[in-house]
Motif scaffolding. Structure first.
Motif, PDB file in Angstrom:
ATOM      1  N   TRP A 129     111.310 -47.884  30.229  1.00  0.00           N
ATOM      2  CA  TRP A 129     110.589 -49.150  30.239  1.00  0.00           C
ATOM      3  C   TRP A 129     109.082 -48.925  30.283  1.00  0.00           C
ATOM      4  N   VAL A 130     108.329 -49.908  29.776  1.00  0.00           N
ATOM      5  CA  VAL A 130     106.866 -49.859  29.802  1.00  0.00           C
ATOM      6  C   VAL A 130     106.350 -50.893  30.795  1.00  0.00           C
ATOM      7  N   ILE A 131     105.421 -50.497  31.654  1.00  0.00           N
ATOM      8  CA  ILE A 131     104.870 -51.401  32.664  1.00  0.00           C
ATOM      9  C   ILE A 131     103.552 -51.987  32.170  1.00  0.00           C
ATOM     10  N   ARG A 132     103.442 -53.297  32.249  1.00  0.00           N
ATOM     11  CA  ARG A 132     102.189 -53.964  31.881  1.00  0.00           C
ATOM     12  C   ARG A 132     101.744 -54.830  33.048  1.00  0.00           C
ATOM     13  N   VAL A 133     100.489 -54.736  33.396  1.00  0.00           N
ATOM     14  CA  VAL A 133      99.952 -55.511  34.515  1.00  0.00           C
ATOM     15  C   VAL A 133      99.107 -56.659  33.957  1.00  0.00           C
ATOM     16  N   PRO A 134      99.298 -57.894  34.441  1.00  0.00           N
ATOM     17  CA  PRO A 134      98.569 -59.054  33.931  1.00  0.00           C
ATOM     18  C   PRO A 134      97.056 -58.924  34.095  1.00  0.00           C
ATOM     19  N   ARG A 135      96.328 -59.667  33.254  1.00  0.00           N
ATOM     20  CA  ARG A 135      94.870 -59.635  33.288  1.00  0.00           C
ATOM     21  C   ARG A 135      94.331 -60.115  34.637  1.00  0.00           C
ATOM     22  N   ARG A 136      95.004 -61.075  35.246  1.00  0.00           N
ATOM     23  CA  ARG A 136      94.507 -61.586  36.531  1.00  0.00           C
ATOM     24  C   ARG A 136      94.465 -60.482  37.576  1.00  0.00           C
ATOM     25  N   ILE A 137      95.379 -59.513  37.466  1.00  0.00           N
ATOM     26  CA  ILE A 137      95.379 -58.398  38.405  1.00  0.00           C
ATOM     27  C   ILE A 137      94.174 -57.506  38.155  1.00  0.00           C
ATOM     28  N   GLN A 138      93.788 -57.373  36.890  1.00  0.00           N
ATOM     29  CA  GLN A 138      92.588 -56.593  36.576  1.00  0.00           C
ATOM     30  C   GLN A 138      91.373 -57.202  37.261  1.00  0.00           C
ATOM     31  N   GLU A 139      91.250 -58.533  37.153  1.00  0.00           N
ATOM     32  CA  GLU A 139      90.098 -59.212  37.752  1.00  0.00           C
ATOM     33  C   GLU A 139      90.142 -59.122  39.275  1.00  0.00           C
ATOM     34  N   LEU A 140      91.333 -59.288  39.838  1.00  0.00           N
ATOM     35  CA  LEU A 140      91.467 -59.226  41.284  1.00  0.00           C
ATOM     36  C   LEU A 140      91.172 -57.826  41.806  1.00  0.00           C
ATOM     37  N   SER A 141      91.581 -56.807  41.050  1.00  0.00           N
ATOM     38  CA  SER A 141      91.345 -55.428  41.488  1.00  0.00           C
ATOM     39  C   SER A 141      89.852 -55.131  41.556  1.00  0.00           C
ATOM     40  N   LYS A 142      89.073 -55.728  40.643  1.00  0.00           N
ATOM     41  CA  LYS A 142      87.625 -55.544  40.677  1.00  0.00           C
ATOM     42  C   LYS A 142      87.043 -56.139  41.959  1.00  0.00           C
ATOM     43  N   LYS A 143      87.522 -57.321  42.325  1.00  0.00           N
ATOM     44  CA  LYS A 143      87.035 -57.971  43.543  1.00  0.00           C
ATOM     45  C   LYS A 143      87.411 -57.159  44.784  1.00  0.00           C
ATOM     46  N   VAL A 144      88.620 -56.624  44.780  1.00  0.00           N
ATOM     47  CA  VAL A 144      89.067 -55.822  45.913  1.00  0.00           C
ATOM     48  C   VAL A 144      88.236 -54.552  46.037  1.00  0.00           C
ATOM     49  N   ASN A 145      87.975 -53.896  44.909  1.00  0.00           N
ATOM     50  CA  ASN A 145      87.164 -52.674  44.939  1.00  0.00           C
ATOM     51  C   ASN A 145      85.750 -52.959  45.441  1.00  0.00           C
ATOM     52  N   ASN A 146      85.173 -54.073  44.993  1.00  0.00           N
ATOM     53  CA  ASN A 146      83.832 -54.451  45.470  1.00  0.00           C
ATOM     54  C   ASN A 146      83.859 -54.773  46.960  1.00  0.00           C
ATOM     55  N   ALA A 147      84.923 -55.436  47.390  1.00  0.00           N
ATOM     56  CA  ALA A 147      85.054 -55.777  48.807  1.00  0.00           C
ATOM     57  C   ALA A 147      85.185 -54.521  49.657  1.00  0.00           C
ATOM     58  N   LYS A 148      85.927 -53.546  49.168  1.00  0.00           N
ATOM     59  CA  LYS A 148      86.101 -52.289  49.918  1.00  0.00           C
ATOM     60  C   LYS A 148      84.764 -51.591  50.105  1.00  0.00           C
ATOM     61  N   THR A 149      83.931 -51.609  49.069  1.00  0.00           N
ATOM     62  CA  THR A 149      82.615 -50.976  49.167  1.00  0.00           C
ATOM     63  C   THR A 149      81.740 -51.700  50.183  1.00  0.00           C
ATOM     64  N   THR A 150      81.712 -53.031  50.092  1.00  0.00           N
ATOM     65  CA  THR A 150      80.892 -53.837  51.005  1.00  0.00           C
ATOM     66  C   THR A 150      81.371 -53.689  52.450  1.00  0.00           C
ATOM     67  N   LEU A 151      82.663 -53.777  52.652  1.00  0.00           N
ATOM     68  CA  LEU A 151      83.208 -53.687  54.006  1.00  0.00           C
ATOM     69  C   LEU A 151      83.035 -52.302  54.602  1.00  0.00           C
ATOM     70  N   SER A 152      83.131 -51.274  53.772  1.00  0.00           N
ATOM     71  CA  SER A 152      82.931 -49.909  54.266  1.00  0.00           C
ATOM     72  C   SER A 152      81.535 -49.753  54.846  1.00  0.00           C
ATOM     73  N   GLN A 153      80.557 -50.373  54.175  1.00  0.00           N
ATOM     74  CA  GLN A 153      79.171 -50.300  54.647  1.00  0.00           C
ATOM     75  C   GLN A 153      78.981 -51.151  55.895  1.00  0.00           C
ATOM     76  N   ASN A 154      79.584 -52.347  55.911  1.00  0.00           N
ATOM     77  CA  ASN A 154      79.406 -53.252  57.045  1.00  0.00           C
ATOM     78  C   ASN A 154      80.153 -52.789  58.294  1.00  0.00           C
ATOM     79  N   LEU A 155      81.369 -52.285  58.090  1.00  0.00           N
ATOM     80  CA  LEU A 155      82.212 -51.898  59.224  1.00  0.00           C
ATOM     81  C   LEU A 155      82.016 -50.446  59.633  1.00  0.00           C
ATOM     82  N   GLN A 156      81.374 -49.649  58.731  1.00  0.00           N
ATOM     83  CA  GLN A 156      81.186 -48.218  58.986  1.00  0.00           C
ATOM     84  C   GLN A 156      82.529 -47.489  59.139  1.00  0.00           C
TER      85      GLN A 156
END
Length: 256
Positions: A101-128
């Protein structure tokens, strides 16, 4: 569950991992599986309706969870969920490949993953520290299930590059971060690399961060960066070498 209860639960899991790393006690491992099984359940649900029954997917995801528990090194400093997610997904994808089988991930997950990655960077700096799934969910005002789903999607659409290169101080050759980090399990290496970069960047000042990002992520020349900062190209070059040295020292401390 209140914040205090969540923190107590997280601390209990960390303590269990520490004990398990020393004793490899089967009962402790079973407890860790039970407390983290929700991760396998969430990820298994993301792949239903693709020709394989949920029960089969959960079994495969549970195997991935067990592998993650066995391989997880608490001394590395990152959250277990961040390590377990790609390990579990890797087992699911392997199962799909074996079945054809071939796995395909919806576009909305692509957009959400970008937000999560940005949040991880921001929170890492804020929370240390490395943010937990709960931290990210509360910051983005989404569910923990959506965070895990996005983390899984980011492994498909935006894997961390291991080819970021630095100018060597000793010769004319470039040094890749993958050469500095070395090779272990692929998913482990990606997480460890990202964690290493984020922690080291926290020790840089704002000018150093800009130079690092502009040079190795934005692919700008030293001359263009010098013009933006209104400093000489030679100064940019010297600062770049200092940044590389900081990464090397951080790597030595991590491996010591």
């Amino acid at each position: 569950m209140s914040n205090n209860n969540r923190q107590a639960e997280q601390q209990e899991i960390k303590n269990l991992f520490k004990i398990y790393s020393e004793t490899r006690d089967k009962e402790i491992r079973d407890t860790l599986i039970e407390k983290n099984l929700y991760i396998a359940e969430i990820l298994a649900k993301k792949y239903v309706n693709k020709g394989i029954e949920y029960d089969d997917l959960l079994q495969v995801a549970s195997i991935g969870l067990i592998l993650a528990i066995e391989r997880y090194d608490i001394s590395k400093g990152f959250e277990f969920s961040s390590y377990a997610t790609p390990t579990i997904v890797g087992e699911i994808k392997k199962y799909f490949r074996d079945k054809g089988w071939v796995i395909r991930v919806p576009r909305r997950i692509q957009e959400l993953s970008k937000k999560v990655n940005n949040a991880k960077t921001t929170l890492s700096q804020n929370l240390q520290r490395s943010p937990t799934i709960k931290d990210i969910a509360e910051y983005l005002e989404i569910t923990e299930e959506e965070v895990i789903e996005a983390m899984e999607g980011s492994r498909v659409y935006a894997p961390q590059s291991l080819d970021i290169s630095f100018d060597s101080q000793n010769d004319d050759k470039d040094v890749n971060l993958q050469d500095l980090i070395g090779e272990e399990d692929d998913d482990f290496a990606k997480i460890e690399l990202k964690d290493f970069i984020e922690k080291t960047m926290e020790k840089l000042n704002e000018v150093e961060k800009k130079i690092l990002i502009d040079r190795y992520f934005e692919k700008k020349t030293q001359v263009s960066i010098a013009k933006e900062l209104k400093i000489s190209q030679m100064t940019v070059s010297r600062m770049e070498k200092k940044i590389i040295e900081k990464f090397r020292k951080e790597l030595e401390e991590t491996n010591s």
